[in-house]
Structures are given as C-alpha cells and as structure tokens.
Design an enzyme around this catalytic site. Sequence first.
Site: not given
Ligand code: PGA
Length: 251
Positions: A95, A97, A173, A233, A10
């Site tokens: 991750h 990010e 994304g 995500g 999430w």
């Molecule tokens: P997404 O993200 O499905 O929005 O591409 C996946 C993730 O970052 O784990």
Amino acid sequence: MRTPFVAANWKMNKTLPEALNFLQAIAGKLPNQAEVEALICAQSLFLSQMMAVTKDEPIKIGAENVFWHDQGAFTGETSPKAVASLGVDYVIIGHSERRKYFRETDEMVNNKVQAVLRNGMRAIICVDETMGQREANEKVHWVVSQVIEALKGVAIEDADKITIAYEPSWAIGAAAASAKEAEDGCYLIRQTVADMFSDEAADQVRVLYGGSVKPSNQAELMAMPNIDGVLVGDASLNPDIFLQLVNYQQK
Ligand code: PGA
C-alpha cells in the site's frame, strides 16, 4: 467472467469492540459471494475474532500487511505463516502508505508477495502513483515497473491468486481519479500482466481501483471494462456506507 470485488481497507482504525459492532451491523445484509465478493482488511491483532463472527456470512476477512519471512527474530513483525494459520485468504501488499511511511521498496513488496503465495494466501498488490509522477506524465513508467517488480518470480499458475489495485496516492483521501483516468491505470496493469504471463492470465487477474471511492462514484468506476472492483478506505469504516458499496448492484 471476473467476479466483482469490493474490498475494504480499514487501515489503523477501529478497536476490537468497534470492529465487532460493525460486523454485527452488516450481518445478514451482504450480497451473494458469486455476485459480489466482499472483503474487509483489518489490523492483524483481531483478525481471528473477526473471522470467527463472520464464519457463516458471505464475507472474507483479510490482513493489511505481513513480513516476508515466515518466522524468526523480527520483533514486532507479523508472520505470514501465522496469519495463514488463522485461515486468512487475502493480504494487502505494498500500500502507498507502507511505501511512504515504512520505506517499502519494490523488492520488499516482491518478497512479501512471495511470502503470501508460499503460505497459500492471495495478494492484493497496490500500485502507487504520486502527484509528481502524474504531473510529469510518468504514469506508464511507474505503474508498469511496479507491476513487473512485484510479480518477479511469481509462477503463472499463481496468477489467479493475484489481485492488483491501481491506487494513485494523489487520489487517496482526496479527490478520486475520474473513471477514465482510473480505467487507464487498470488497463495498463492488465496489459503488463499479459506481457509478463499470458492473455489468459491477464483475463483472469482482477484489477481494482482505489482512492476516494464512495457510493456516489463507485458504479461509474466499476462499469469500466478493466476495473473489476474497488479498494475502499475511509468510506468503508461506516457499516451503512459499506453495505451500499457491496450491494451496489441492487441499486
Ligand atoms: P480512501 O483510501 O478510500 O480513503 O481514499 C483508499 C486506500 O488507501 O486504500
């Protein structure tokens, strides 16, 4: 046989009331855990409430990150020991990010993996690949080295507590990797585990694909021999879509 795994990430979305409404919307509609393991990883601040309301449902609640020390003077960090004390089973580590915005290095990822295992939890380790690395044909080098660094010092007996997700950041994304490209990444990860541990360990370890997974591309991805599940995500934020993802076998 590895149980198919559908894991929601999430990220930094939803308030506590929104999270609880979501859980109410999916209650009673989840598949049997022996057929598909379902997991939602959410912000640590409401994991305990989410666990309390799902205790009789076939779903697990996980964390999105922890620090590598169990306790101490680390203002604002989340203790792996405290997360484990809630009864949390899974923690996402590394991750893309976190690697990008918080400068997490392979060494930090490895320390966090050790912290998760030391506290009796399971790690979902994310392996990244940027567009630049993809275009420079550096996939093999990047994927293999991140797996090796993340698993340094992990005992073979703990291999079954490890899940690895191939999550190319160029596909997060954005537009998903093709099933073939996702399979290639997951195959590489499994081969690296075989080289580091054993064929048996590589056979046990679950490897996921993540990056723009939706009900429309999930089945093709999960039909690949080395893709045991998906880390989702955006599409996991909507309860109806999440239910389609976890119930993909009933379609
Ligand atoms: P997404 O993200 O499905 O929005 O591409 C996946 C993730 O970052 O784990």
